[in-house]
Scaffold this active site. Structure first.
Site, PDB file in Angstrom:
ATOM      1  N   LYS A   1      48.530  14.719   9.366  1.00  0.00           N
ATOM      2  CA  LYS A   1      49.121  13.394   9.192  1.00  0.00           C
ATOM      3  C   LYS A   1      48.572  12.721   7.927  1.00  0.00           C
ATOM      4  CE  LYS A   1      47.454  10.044  11.700  1.00  0.00           C
ATOM      5  NZ  LYS A   1      47.021   9.166  12.789  1.00  0.00           N
TER       6      LYS A   1
ATOM      7  N   LYS B   1      38.979  10.461  16.596  1.00  0.00           N
ATOM      8  CA  LYS B   1      38.140   9.540  15.812  1.00  0.00           C
ATOM      9  C   LYS B   1      36.664   9.704  16.142  1.00  0.00           C
ATOM     10  CE  LYS B   1      41.346   5.878  14.603  1.00  0.00           C
ATOM     11  NZ  LYS B   1      41.760   4.503  14.859  1.00  0.00           N
TER      12      LYS B   1
ATOM     13  N   LYS C   1      44.595   7.087   6.346  1.00  0.00           N
ATOM     14  CA  LYS C   1      43.709   6.250   5.533  1.00  0.00           C
ATOM     15  C   LYS C   1      42.361   6.911   5.334  1.00  0.00           C
ATOM     16  CE  LYS C   1      45.420   1.967   7.597  1.00  0.00           C
ATOM     17  NZ  LYS C   1      45.226   0.980   8.649  1.00  0.00           N
TER      18      LYS C   1
HETATM   19  P1  TYM Z   1      46.999   1.801  12.071  1.00  0.00           P
HETATM   20  O1  TYM Z   1      46.522   0.770  11.142  1.00  0.00           O
HETATM   21  O2  TYM Z   1      46.202   3.041  12.200  1.00  0.00           O
HETATM   22  O3  TYM Z   1      48.484   2.205  11.716  1.00  0.00           O
HETATM   23  C1  TYM Z   1      49.453   1.218  11.482  1.00  0.00           C
HETATM   24  C2  TYM Z   1      50.838   1.767  11.762  1.00  0.00           C
HETATM   25  O4  TYM Z   1      51.132   2.841  10.853  1.00  0.00           O
HETATM   26  C3  TYM Z   1      51.600   3.964  11.585  1.00  0.00           C
HETATM   27  N1  TYM Z   1      51.200   5.191  10.874  1.00  0.00           N
HETATM   28  C4  TYM Z   1      52.045   6.150  10.502  1.00  0.00           C
HETATM   29  N2  TYM Z   1      53.380   6.281  10.653  1.00  0.00           N
HETATM   30  C5  TYM Z   1      53.960   7.393  10.136  1.00  0.00           C
HETATM   31  N3  TYM Z   1      53.256   8.368   9.483  1.00  0.00           N
HETATM   32  C6  TYM Z   1      51.926   8.282   9.330  1.00  0.00           C
HETATM   33  N4  TYM Z   1      51.247   9.248   8.691  1.00  0.00           N
HETATM   34  C7  TYM Z   1      51.258   7.134   9.846  1.00  0.00           C
HETATM   35  N5  TYM Z   1      49.964   6.724   9.862  1.00  0.00           N
HETATM   36  C8  TYM Z   1      49.947   5.534  10.498  1.00  0.00           C
HETATM   37  C9  TYM Z   1      50.916   3.846  12.938  1.00  0.00           C
HETATM   38  O5  TYM Z   1      51.591   4.579  13.936  1.00  0.00           O
HETATM   39  C10 TYM Z   1      50.974   2.352  13.176  1.00  0.00           C
HETATM   40  O6  TYM Z   1      52.249   1.986  13.693  1.00  0.00           O
HETATM   41  N6  TYM Z   1      46.544   1.174  16.934  1.00  0.00           N
HETATM   42  C11 TYM Z   1      47.435   0.721  15.870  1.00  0.00           C
HETATM   43  C12 TYM Z   1      47.237  -0.757  15.563  1.00  0.00           C
HETATM   44  C13 TYM Z   1      47.509  -1.645  16.727  1.00  0.00           C
HETATM   45  C14 TYM Z   1      48.769  -1.868  17.354  1.00  0.00           C
HETATM   46  C15 TYM Z   1      48.531  -2.794  18.392  1.00  0.00           C
HETATM   47  C16 TYM Z   1      50.048  -1.365  17.108  1.00  0.00           C
HETATM   48  C17 TYM Z   1      46.603  -2.410  17.400  1.00  0.00           C
HETATM   49  N7  TYM Z   1      47.211  -3.092  18.385  1.00  0.00           N
HETATM   50  C18 TYM Z   1      49.578  -3.242  19.234  1.00  0.00           C
HETATM   51  C19 TYM Z   1      51.089  -1.811  17.950  1.00  0.00           C
HETATM   52  C20 TYM Z   1      50.837  -2.735  18.976  1.00  0.00           C
HETATM   53  C21 TYM Z   1      47.221   1.615  14.649  1.00  0.00           C
HETATM   54  O7  TYM Z   1      47.147   2.780  14.780  1.00  0.00           O
HETATM   55  O8  TYM Z   1      47.110   1.041  13.459  1.00  0.00           O
END
Ligand code: TYM
Length: 357
Positions: free
Chosen positions: A219, A126, A222
């Protein structure tokens, strides 16, 4: 503090997870996370968060500024509800409404070591080449994530594969806290064993890593500049059909066995998506479509994706048309979240030795 320390009770299984409100919720978020959140609610107590404090670790242009953040926060809440999460039984709220997340994150910033945080690949991705210009918050992101989980003393965390390293760090932080303050925790009679659980990642499901529709080695994300790289949860049927029609493939027909997908990342991704949406597995999909051309498979995949995603998108649009109703769900969820996080944070203050009159 209550007469009986809450931490003396054995760890009840509790699920926690979060999604960032940064716009463009996509199929990867759905299959890797949100769909599984809804499945887990039938077996566990769940706390599902919209992590707005995490969203602001990037530049305001990325999360859309104040108006964009509010819109995206309500959109993630709507996605949770549209996916079937029962907000009466389980807790759904946005992170910034529960101040204990930020407070425990500060403590964890002081528990975690620079070396641990320096190894985080997501920070490197990032921050990109211009690391000097990344926010301090982006570097501290994983410690806030550990706080999100541990302030509820959660035991299970469903996430996509990209979050694996952050969850390993969460376990390291829990363990170091338990060790550093072990004597004090026992002296206060706060826990007979570990104060914080070593939360388990649940990186299962048929699609823990959904790949881009334009490049099967990247991957689905967003932040990809091409909207054709992902299926957004708010895409209408026409957009879904178009994107699948244009998805990258290779010139060979589909193989009849999953082994034949090796070295063919785009084919593997589309077959995995089909299987995940259908609730079957790649072998079954290939028994049906193996030997055929992509065009026929793509049209079946488009039908399948429209059948699964279009109703969710429509429900999200219906829900976000009434922002006050969503805000009420978030307010109620936040109150219930505070009722868990408040007593845990009170114990943490006492463990560390912060005087509070
Ligand atoms: P975020 O918003 O980036 O992603 C949210 C969830 O979507 C999953 N994800 C995917 N899974 C499969 N294939 C993909 N291409 C893909 N892109 C995203 C992510 O693995 C995530 O589960 N850091 C976290 C948010 C967070 C969190 C937490 C999660 C903050 N605090 C505590 C668990 C526990 C995140 O990446 O969000």
């Amino acid at each position: 503090m209550s007469a009986k320390p809450i931490s003396l009770q054995p760890f009840a299984p509790r699920v926690f997870s979060g999604v960032q409100p940064t716009g463009n919720l996509h199929l990867g978020n759905y299959l890797g996370a949100i769909k599984r959140f809804a499945e887990l609610q039938h077996r566990h107590d769940c706390v599902y968060c919209i992590v707005d404090l995490h969203a602001i670790t990037q530049a305001p242009e990325v999360w859309g500024g104040p108006e964009g953040l509010m819109r995206a926060t309500r959109e993630v809440a709507a996605a949770y509800i549209a996916a079937g999460i029962d907000t009466k039984k389980h807790i759904v709220f946005n992170q910034s409404q529960v101040a204990e997340h930020a407070e425990l994150a500060w403590v964890f910033n002081c528990v975690a070591r620079m070396g641990w945080a320096n190894r985080m690949t997501q920070f490197k991705e990032k921050a990109g080449k211009d690391r000097e210009n990344a926010s301090v918050g982006l570097f501290a992101y994983p410690m806030l994530m550990a706080a999100d989980i541990l302030v509820y003393r959660a035991t299970h965390v469903p996430v996509g594969e990209d979050q694996k390293q952050h969850l390993e760090l969460t376990r390291d932080i829990a363990q170091k806290f338990n060790n550093d303050f072990g004597d004090r925790i026992r002296a206060l009679g706060l826990a007979s064993g570990e104060y914080f659980p070593l939360a388990e990642p649940l990186i299962a499901g048929p699609a823990p890593r959904v790949m881009s529709l334009r490049d099967g080695t990247k991957k689905m994300s967003k932040s990809d500049p091409s909207d054709y790289s992902r299926l957004n949860l708010t895409d209408d049927a026409d957009a879904i059909v178009q994107k699948i029609r244009k998805a990258k493939t290779d010139p060979e027909p589909l193989p009849s066995e999953p082994e034949g997908l090796k070295g063919r990342p785009e084919a593997e991704n589309l077959v995995t998506i089909y299987a995940a949406l259908e609730g079957s597995d790649p072998a079954a999909v290939l028994r049906q479509f193996g030997g055929g051309q992509f065009s026929a498979f793509k049209s079946a995949l488009a039908d399948r994706a429209v059948a699964s995603l279009a109703p969710i998108g429509a429900e999200m649009r219906r829900l976000t048309a009434d922002p006050a109703a969503i805000d009420a769900v978030l307010a109620e969820g936040a109150a219930r979240a505070r009722a868990i996080a408040g007593p845990v944070m009170a114990e943490v203050r006492e463990i560390i030795g912060f005087i509070r009159s």
